[in-house]
Design a protein around this motif. Sequence first.
Motif, PDB file in Angstrom:
ATOM      1  N   LEU A  44       1.781  83.556  49.230  1.00  0.00           N
ATOM      2  CA  LEU A  44       1.876  82.816  48.585  1.00  0.00           C
ATOM      3  C   LEU A  44       1.869  81.706  49.771  1.00  0.00           C
ATOM      4  O   LEU A  44       1.755  80.371  49.585  1.00  0.00           O
ATOM      5  N   ARG A  45       2.167  81.996  51.133  1.00  0.00           N
ATOM      6  CA  ARG A  45       2.172  81.378  52.034  1.00  0.00           C
ATOM      7  C   ARG A  45       0.977  80.576  51.921  1.00  0.00           C
ATOM      8  O   ARG A  45       0.189  79.630  52.434  1.00  0.00           O
ATOM      9  N   GLY A  46       0.052  82.349  52.341  1.00  0.00           N
ATOM     10  CA  GLY A  46      -1.401  81.805  52.443  1.00  0.00           C
ATOM     11  C   GLY A  46      -1.766  80.735  51.278  1.00  0.00           C
ATOM     12  O   GLY A  46      -2.971  80.170  51.785  1.00  0.00           O
ATOM     13  N   ARG A  47      -1.809  80.777  50.460  1.00  0.00           N
ATOM     14  CA  ARG A  47      -2.208  79.748  49.139  1.00  0.00           C
ATOM     15  C   ARG A  47      -1.477  79.079  49.286  1.00  0.00           C
ATOM     16  O   ARG A  47      -2.467  77.427  48.570  1.00  0.00           O
ATOM     17  N   THR A  48      -0.653  78.366  49.984  1.00  0.00           N
ATOM     18  CA  THR A  48       0.076  77.324  49.756  1.00  0.00           C
ATOM     19  C   THR A  48      -0.220  76.350  50.910  1.00  0.00           C
ATOM     20  O   THR A  48       0.131  74.492  50.765  1.00  0.00           O
ATOM     21  N   ILE A  49       0.072  77.119  52.105  1.00  0.00           N
ATOM     22  CA  ILE A  49       0.570  76.044  53.288  1.00  0.00           C
ATOM     23  C   ILE A  49      -1.524  76.572  53.925  1.00  0.00           C
ATOM     24  O   ILE A  49      -2.090  77.493  54.554  1.00  0.00           O
ATOM     25  N   GLY A  50      -1.931  75.558  54.825  1.00  0.00           N
ATOM     26  CA  GLY A  50      -3.305  75.870  55.500  1.00  0.00           C
ATOM     27  C   GLY A  50      -2.800  75.523  56.868  1.00  0.00           C
ATOM     28  O   GLY A  50      -2.164  74.141  57.398  1.00  0.00           O
ATOM     29  N   PHE A  51      -3.310  76.030  57.816  1.00  0.00           N
ATOM     30  CA  PHE A  51      -2.584  75.657  59.065  1.00  0.00           C
ATOM     31  C   PHE A  51      -4.097  75.631  59.644  1.00  0.00           C
ATOM     32  O   PHE A  51      -5.407  75.402  59.718  1.00  0.00           O
ATOM     33  N   ILE A  52      -3.421  74.446  60.598  1.00  0.00           N
ATOM     34  CA  ILE A  52      -5.022  73.895  61.645  1.00  0.00           C
ATOM     35  C   ILE A  52      -4.386  73.460  63.434  1.00  0.00           C
ATOM     36  O   ILE A  52      -3.450  73.616  63.595  1.00  0.00           O
ATOM     37  N   PHE A  53      -4.959  74.412  63.905  1.00  0.00           N
ATOM     38  CA  PHE A  53      -4.209  74.929  65.395  1.00  0.00           C
ATOM     39  C   PHE A  53      -5.001  74.262  66.675  1.00  0.00           C
ATOM     40  O   PHE A  53      -6.343  73.872  65.443  1.00  0.00           O
ATOM     41  N   GLN A  54      -4.407  73.971  67.415  1.00  0.00           N
ATOM     42  CA  GLN A  54      -5.525  73.063  69.116  1.00  0.00           C
ATOM     43  C   GLN A  54      -6.217  74.313  69.019  1.00  0.00           C
ATOM     44  O   GLN A  54      -7.765  73.483  68.973  1.00  0.00           O
ATOM     45  N   ASN A  55      -6.372  75.386  69.183  1.00  0.00           N
ATOM     46  CA  ASN A  55      -7.349  76.035  69.315  1.00  0.00           C
ATOM     47  C   ASN A  55      -7.928  77.089  68.234  1.00  0.00           C
ATOM     48  O   ASN A  55      -6.771  77.741  67.556  1.00  0.00           O
ATOM     49  N   HIS A  56      -8.737  76.350  67.885  1.00  0.00           N
ATOM     50  CA  HIS A  56      -9.026  76.581  66.627  1.00  0.00           C
ATOM     51  C   HIS A  56      -8.731  77.237  66.275  1.00  0.00           C
ATOM     52  O   HIS A  56      -9.025  78.098  64.672  1.00  0.00           O
ATOM     53  N   CYS A  57      -8.948  79.005  66.636  1.00  0.00           N
ATOM     54  CA  CYS A  57      -8.396  80.218  65.955  1.00  0.00           C
ATOM     55  C   CYS A  57      -9.352  80.846  65.242  1.00  0.00           C
ATOM     56  O   CYS A  57      -9.296  81.663  64.213  1.00  0.00           O
ATOM     57  N   LEU A  58     -10.751  80.705  65.203  1.00  0.00           N
ATOM     58  CA  LEU A  58     -11.827  81.434  64.088  1.00  0.00           C
ATOM     59  C   LEU A  58     -12.163  82.758  64.758  1.00  0.00           C
ATOM     60  O   LEU A  58     -11.988  82.998  66.208  1.00  0.00           O
ATOM     61  N   LEU A  59     -12.045  84.055  63.689  1.00  0.00           N
ATOM     62  CA  LEU A  59     -12.687  84.727  64.285  1.00  0.00           C
ATOM     63  C   LEU A  59     -14.120  85.280  64.998  1.00  0.00           C
ATOM     64  O   LEU A  59     -14.911  84.896  64.497  1.00  0.00           O
ATOM     65  N   PRO A  60     -14.341  85.777  66.200  1.00  0.00           N
ATOM     66  CA  PRO A  60     -15.403  85.579  67.465  1.00  0.00           C
ATOM     67  C   PRO A  60     -16.175  86.801  66.312  1.00  0.00           C
ATOM     68  O   PRO A  60     -17.277  86.639  66.672  1.00  0.00           O
ATOM     69  N   GLY A  61     -16.233  87.451  65.533  1.00  0.00           N
ATOM     70  CA  GLY A  61     -17.105  88.652  65.536  1.00  0.00           C
ATOM     71  C   GLY A  61     -17.824  87.836  63.764  1.00  0.00           C
ATOM     72  O   GLY A  61     -18.013  88.834  63.198  1.00  0.00           O
ATOM     73  N   LEU A  62     -17.083  86.416  63.334  1.00  0.00           N
ATOM     74  CA  LEU A  62     -17.535  86.613  62.388  1.00  0.00           C
ATOM     75  C   LEU A  62     -18.123  85.222  61.683  1.00  0.00           C
ATOM     76  O   LEU A  62     -18.175  84.689  63.141  1.00  0.00           O
ATOM     77  N   THR A  63     -19.138  85.077  61.098  1.00  0.00           N
ATOM     78  CA  THR A  63     -19.752  83.287  60.925  1.00  0.00           C
ATOM     79  C   THR A  63     -18.860  82.635  60.556  1.00  0.00           C
ATOM     80  O   THR A  63     -17.957  82.570  60.508  1.00  0.00           O
ATOM     81  N   ALA A  64     -19.529  80.918  60.616  1.00  0.00           N
ATOM     82  CA  ALA A  64     -18.483  80.164  60.256  1.00  0.00           C
ATOM     83  C   ALA A  64     -18.375  80.182  58.849  1.00  0.00           C
ATOM     84  O   ALA A  64     -17.186  80.348  58.390  1.00  0.00           O
ATOM     85  N   LEU A  65     -19.624  80.631  57.881  1.00  0.00           N
ATOM     86  CA  LEU A  65     -18.659  80.702  56.644  1.00  0.00           C
ATOM     87  C   LEU A  65     -18.311  81.983  56.511  1.00  0.00           C
ATOM     88  O   LEU A  65     -17.311  81.925  55.785  1.00  0.00           O
ATOM     89  N   GLU A  66     -18.347  83.259  57.151  1.00  0.00           N
ATOM     90  CA  GLU A  66     -17.141  84.202  56.886  1.00  0.00           C
ATOM     91  C   GLU A  66     -15.638  84.038  57.499  1.00  0.00           C
ATOM     92  O   GLU A  66     -14.883  83.780  56.951  1.00  0.00           O
ATOM     93  N   ASN A  67     -15.557  82.562  58.813  1.00  0.00           N
ATOM     94  CA  ASN A  67     -14.423  82.759  58.747  1.00  0.00           C
ATOM     95  C   ASN A  67     -13.176  81.562  57.516  1.00  0.00           C
ATOM     96  O   ASN A  67     -12.867  82.068  57.474  1.00  0.00           O
ATOM     97  N   VAL A  68     -14.735  80.683  57.280  1.00  0.00           N
ATOM     98  CA  VAL A  68     -14.029  79.817  56.514  1.00  0.00           C
ATOM     99  C   VAL A  68     -13.989  80.953  54.946  1.00  0.00           C
ATOM    100  O   VAL A  68     -12.427  80.163  54.250  1.00  0.00           O
ATOM    101  N   LEU A  69     -14.019  81.366  54.825  1.00  0.00           N
ATOM    102  CA  LEU A  69     -13.762  82.682  53.816  1.00  0.00           C
ATOM    103  C   LEU A  69     -12.518  83.219  53.611  1.00  0.00           C
ATOM    104  O   LEU A  69     -12.194  84.229  52.563  1.00  0.00           O
TER     105      LEU A  69
END
Lengths: 236, 397
Positions: A77-102
């Motif tokens: 529920l929290r995952g669907r309710t709240i979006g987070f943005i961090f100072q350090n982007h926190c993208l997963l390095p093994g995923l492409t941009a599209l995969e990270n967004v998904l």
Amino acid sequence: MSELRLQDVRLAYAFPGGVVLDGVNFVLRSGESCVLKGRSGCGKTSFLHVLGGLLEPSGGQVLWDGRVIFAAKQNVLRGRTIGFIFQNHCLLPGLTALENVLLPWRIAGCGSFRSAKSRAQKLLADVWLSGKEHSVPNSLSGGELQRVALARALLLRPPFLLADEPTGSLDGAAEIRVRDLLFDLCRREGAGLLAVSHGEIFDDFVDRTATLEGGKICGEGGHGSGLSGQCLAKKY
Amino acid sequence: MKISWVIYYGWKQLFPSRGGRLFVLASSSGVAIGVAVLAVVLSIMDGFQGEVREQLLHFHGEVAVLSEGVPFSAVEEGRRLLLAVRGVAAARPFFEAPLLLEREGRYALPIAQGLAAEELDGLPAGSVLLGDCLVERLGAQPGDDISLLNPQTLLGADDGVVVLPLRATVAGTIPARRGGPDGHRVLMAIDELAGLFGSSDAAMGYELRLTPGTKAQELVRRLNGEVLLPPLRAESWMEMNRELLSVLALERAAMFFSMAFIVAVAAFAMGSFLAAHVSRRAREMGLLRALGARPSTIAFSFFLQSIFVGILGLLLGLALCALLLHWRDALLRILLAAFGRDGGVLSFYAFDRLPVAWSWWEFGKISAFALITVAVAGLLPAFRALRTDPSLSLRHE
């Protein structure tokens, strides 16, 4: 209209000791924007994490439309309710941009892959990264990484967006671009935004400003010069 | 088809969209080598044990009826009685006793075994077959004459009776594993051997051949309980060779224990690496929590990575084992050449090639051991992931 509410929230750390939040009451409504300020180490990030359900308060409650948001079963529920943005982007390095967004869609498990992918591609286009869907984080600049993080945060159309120093790692044009995109997309999606910031870059864009000091919200002001309602996407 | 995010995330950790597959290759290779070594060693040990079993069965059959070293008469009557027992396909009388051999001043004291003529493939009367160790000891070749004497007669010579030795011709050698039971044996006609011990119509036991499907231990119980009277007693080949079989079983267990360590080391090295990986990826753990993932599912994702690496290593290891076993003789020749040895290893054991024995059951046990070890090792990163504090890990540095 949804609201996120801190109700008499208290947060104390056993180590290094001390009360970080002392009976804080705060409301964030969908569609409105707020910047949280305060000196370094005053507890802004802790405030954000408590509001986002990542940190359990020592006392008080965190409520979403009257429902307690920290309960163990409310993770998705929290995952669907709240979006987070961090100072350090926190993208997963093994995923492409599209995969990270998904990624939020994969965890939430709602809707079809086709519709999720379509929305992800649209969001990447909105943040001017439509040609970099298959790029991995190592090949993106700091500004591009933060824009991908912004697209990820908005994938599931959360009513609230919590941003912890979203432009803190950027400078110059990149910082301004990310700021403008952040506000533009939040207004378009109708998401309530709470941004933590040291500087004044958000002051003229938010509906109100809150200052955290001594564990309390000691000052809340109205919005600044305001670019509310104006679309900045075309500016650049 | 939507894939569970747990599997998706674990898969992407192991096989990221760009590069970074070294961990999978290295970890699965370690497990593969451990599994291959374990499987090859056990297959060869089982092969050796199978060969030893065959030699033991060849020597005394599956069940033997023994008289505790006391010769008995009415041999044919006893044989008919045993053939009437359910499960007995054939009963072969034998006489077994120590015999003093002499040739040109050389002596040997082996155990002689007397068998019926039809069991000796037409061995001429007055002839014997010698084990290869005896051939060497006596310096005898086929066609040479040797003297056979009952050692007991030397003790009983005080009544004035002189027992002359029996002269026999060496008809051939008994091919056997060098130093094994057949190498020190003498085979000859039962009546000739029994004659040296007082009566040519005597035996010391019967070797029984069983009908298909008859269990040796069950037949032994029936014979001892319902058919035989003392001093006759039935024993299975396992009981007769229990010490040797115990030693072989102990050797196998020791080899399994030793080789299993390789698998365990590889598995826990992988688990430790993943656990350290979790520490480096603490921020990712926090992000996943922020996106709504439960701590248990994040931990399970790391556990699944261990399992996947383990399965990949297991399959590679079994394939490597199959290759090594298929090419074992060529590899043995290379190893012997590398260490400056000739091919006498196989002839020492009277093998024409390195014996192996494998079964799906044994491979199943090895696979289960490898997967359980990997799963236990996978708990290390899983528990570390469980303990990650999302708020702490997401604070910017």
